[in-house]
Motif scaffolding. Structure first.
Motif, PDB file in Angstrom:
ATOM      1  N   PHE A 128     -20.173  15.793  13.765  1.00 22.68           N
ATOM      2  CA  PHE A 128     -19.385  14.752  14.440  1.00 22.68           C
ATOM      3  C   PHE A 128     -20.185  13.463  14.563  1.00 22.68           C
ATOM      4  N   VAL A 129     -21.443  13.585  14.957  1.00 25.47           N
ATOM      5  CA  VAL A 129     -22.285  12.402  15.130  1.00 25.47           C
ATOM      6  C   VAL A 129     -22.509  11.688  13.797  1.00 25.47           C
ATOM      7  N   THR A 130     -22.686  12.457  12.736  1.00 27.40           N
ATOM      8  CA  THR A 130     -22.909  11.833  11.428  1.00 27.40           C
ATOM      9  C   THR A 130     -21.617  11.358  10.782  1.00 27.40           C
ATOM     10  N   GLY A 131     -20.485  11.711  11.344  1.00 24.49           N
ATOM     11  CA  GLY A 131     -19.198  11.235  10.823  1.00 24.49           C
ATOM     12  C   GLY A 131     -18.541  12.189   9.863  1.00 24.49           C
ATOM     13  N   ALA A 132     -19.297  12.961   9.150  1.00 23.77           N
ATOM     14  CA  ALA A 132     -18.785  13.959   8.201  1.00 23.77           C
ATOM     15  C   ALA A 132     -17.701  13.405   7.293  1.00 23.77           C
ATOM     16  N   GLY A 133     -17.814  12.148   6.879  1.00 24.60           N
ATOM     17  CA  GLY A 133     -16.875  11.568   5.921  1.00 24.60           C
ATOM     18  C   GLY A 133     -15.550  11.127   6.501  1.00 24.60           C
ATOM     19  N   SER A 134     -15.432  11.072   7.810  1.00 30.17           N
ATOM     20  CA  SER A 134     -14.181  10.672   8.444  1.00 30.17           C
ATOM     21  C   SER A 134     -14.313   9.281   9.047  1.00 30.17           C
ATOM     22  N   THR A 135     -13.181   8.665   9.298  1.00 28.84           N
ATOM     23  CA  THR A 135     -13.211   7.313   9.858  1.00 28.84           C
ATOM     24  C   THR A 135     -12.885   7.282  11.341  1.00 28.84           C
ATOM     25  N   GLY A 136     -11.800   7.885  11.766  1.00 27.27           N
ATOM     26  CA  GLY A 136     -11.405   7.845  13.175  1.00 27.27           C
ATOM     27  C   GLY A 136     -12.105   8.905  13.981  1.00 27.27           C
ATOM     28  N   THR A 137     -12.199   8.700  15.302  1.00 25.41           N
ATOM     29  CA  THR A 137     -12.868   9.656  16.176  1.00 25.41           C
ATOM     30  C   THR A 137     -12.164  11.003  16.168  1.00 25.41           C
ATOM     31  N   GLY A 138     -10.843  11.007  16.276  1.00 26.03           N
ATOM     32  CA  GLY A 138     -10.082  12.256  16.257  1.00 26.03           C
ATOM     33  C   GLY A 138     -10.228  12.987  14.936  1.00 26.03           C
ATOM     34  N   THR A 139     -10.183  12.241  13.856  1.00 29.14           N
ATOM     35  CA  THR A 139     -10.341  12.844  12.533  1.00 29.14           C
ATOM     36  C   THR A 139     -11.748  13.383  12.350  1.00 29.14           C
ATOM     37  N   ALA A 140     -12.747  12.639  12.811  1.00 30.75           N
ATOM     38  CA  ALA A 140     -14.136  13.079  12.685  1.00 30.75           C
ATOM     39  C   ALA A 140     -14.376  14.356  13.483  1.00 30.75           C
ATOM     40  N   LEU A 141     -13.806  14.445  14.684  1.00 32.32           N
ATOM     41  CA  LEU A 141     -13.970  15.641  15.503  1.00 32.32           C
ATOM     42  C   LEU A 141     -13.301  16.837  14.840  1.00 32.32           C
ATOM     43  N   PHE A 142     -12.071  16.661  14.371  1.00 29.73           N
ATOM     44  CA  PHE A 142     -11.359  17.747  13.708  1.00 29.73           C
ATOM     45  C   PHE A 142     -12.105  18.197  12.459  1.00 29.73           C
ATOM     46  N   THR A 143     -12.561  17.242  11.671  1.00 32.32           N
ATOM     47  CA  THR A 143     -13.283  17.568  10.440  1.00 32.32           C
ATOM     48  C   THR A 143     -14.595  18.281  10.750  1.00 32.32           C
ATOM     49  N   ALA A 144     -15.309  17.813  11.762  1.00 31.28           N
ATOM     50  CA  ALA A 144     -16.582  18.421  12.136  1.00 31.28           C
ATOM     51  C   ALA A 144     -16.395  19.867  12.582  1.00 31.28           C
ATOM     52  N   VAL A 145     -15.405  20.100  13.415  1.00 30.07           N
ATOM     53  CA  VAL A 145     -15.150  21.458  13.904  1.00 30.07           C
ATOM     54  C   VAL A 145     -14.699  22.365  12.765  1.00 30.07           C
ATOM     55  N   GLU A 146     -13.835  21.857  11.916  1.00 33.22           N
ATOM     56  CA  GLU A 146     -13.340  22.653  10.786  1.00 33.22           C
ATOM     57  C   GLU A 146     -14.463  22.996   9.808  1.00 33.22           C
ATOM     58  N   LEU A 147     -15.268  22.014   9.465  1.00 33.50           N
ATOM     59  CA  LEU A 147     -16.359  22.243   8.513  1.00 33.50           C
ATOM     60  C   LEU A 147     -17.423  23.162   9.106  1.00 33.50           C
ATOM     61  N   ALA A 148     -17.757  22.963  10.373  1.00 33.55           N
ATOM     62  CA  ALA A 148     -18.741  23.832  11.031  1.00 33.55           C
ATOM     63  C   ALA A 148     -18.220  25.261  11.107  1.00 33.55           C
ATOM     64  N   GLY A 149     -16.940  25.426  11.402  1.00 28.34           N
ATOM     65  CA  GLY A 149     -16.354  26.772  11.440  1.00 28.34           C
ATOM     66  C   GLY A 149     -16.422  27.458  10.087  1.00 28.34           C
ATOM     67  N   LEU A 150     -16.147  26.709   9.047  1.00 33.35           N
ATOM     68  CA  LEU A 150     -16.221  27.269   7.689  1.00 33.35           C
ATOM     69  C   LEU A 150     -17.648  27.670   7.338  1.00 33.35           C
ATOM     70  N   ILE A 151     -18.593  26.793   7.612  1.00 30.91           N
ATOM     71  CA  ILE A 151     -19.998  27.071   7.278  1.00 30.91           C
ATOM     72  C   ILE A 151     -20.527  28.277   8.056  1.00 30.91           C
ATOM     73  N   VAL A 152     -20.292  28.294   9.356  1.00 28.34           N
ATOM     74  CA  VAL A 152     -20.795  29.398  10.182  1.00 28.34           C
ATOM     75  C   VAL A 152     -20.053  30.696   9.854  1.00 28.34           C
TER      76      VAL A 152
END
Length: 183
Positions: A128-152
């Protein structure tokens, strides 16, 4: 010439370093060493099977991965896993100190699973802090949680068979060592 803070730094290392008398900090170190050991043993197991040193009649799902991808992801995962394991080890010892080998083994198993959960939270925050390729805060949070869930999730699916027994062993050894040094 010494820096003005060298005494306080040396005092902090003596107080909280690897040879600390604080049981909770020592438990954190033990958990972090377990995480490193699991990563090294996972890489070694994939290498042994991938190099045909140990042939199997069947191909376990984790050996279908590219060996260099396994090495990269295992080592990169340690950036999040080591702090997560340390935090879980400290918290586990503070909440419920181990007294027997069996309680140490149980706490090691529970702590291993909890390490995956804490790693998910830490990785989500990092992405989330690094942005993970997203622009908006809501999108960045959703993307961060989704990507972290996939990785873990993938990490857990590929390594649970090794990390949980290592967690049990580390918990047992840690409890035995602490019992021996406090007696």
């Amino acid at each position: 010439m010494e820096s003005p803070n060298s005494d306080s730094l040396q005092g902090a290392v003596e107080e909280y370093g690897p040879r600390t008398d604080h049981r909770d900090i020592a438990a954190g170190y033990a958990a972090a060493v377990g995480a490193i050991s699991a990563s090294v043993l996972y890489i070694a197991s994939v290498w042994v099977i991938d190099s045909s040193l140990f042939t199997l009649e069947w191909n376990p799902y984790f050996t279908a991965l590219e060996f260099y991808w396994v090495v990269y992801s295992s080592l990169a995962g340690l950036v999040v896993t080591i702090p997560a394991a340390f935090l879980v080890g400290v918290a586990g010892e503070r909440l419920s100190p181990s007294k027997t080998k069996s309680s140490g083994m149980l706490k090691g198993a529970v702590g291993t699973v909890a390490t995956y959960a804490v790693a998910f939270v830490l990785l989500s925050a990092l992405l989330f802090v690094t942005g993970a390729g997203s622009t908006g805060t809501g999108t960045a949070l959703f993307t961060a949680v989704e990507l972290a869930g996939l990785i873990v999730g993938v990490g857990f699916a590929l390594t649970w068979w090794l990390t949980i027994p290592i967690g049990c062993a580390v918990g047992c050894v840690y409890t035995t060592r602490q019992s021996a040094t406090s007696s």
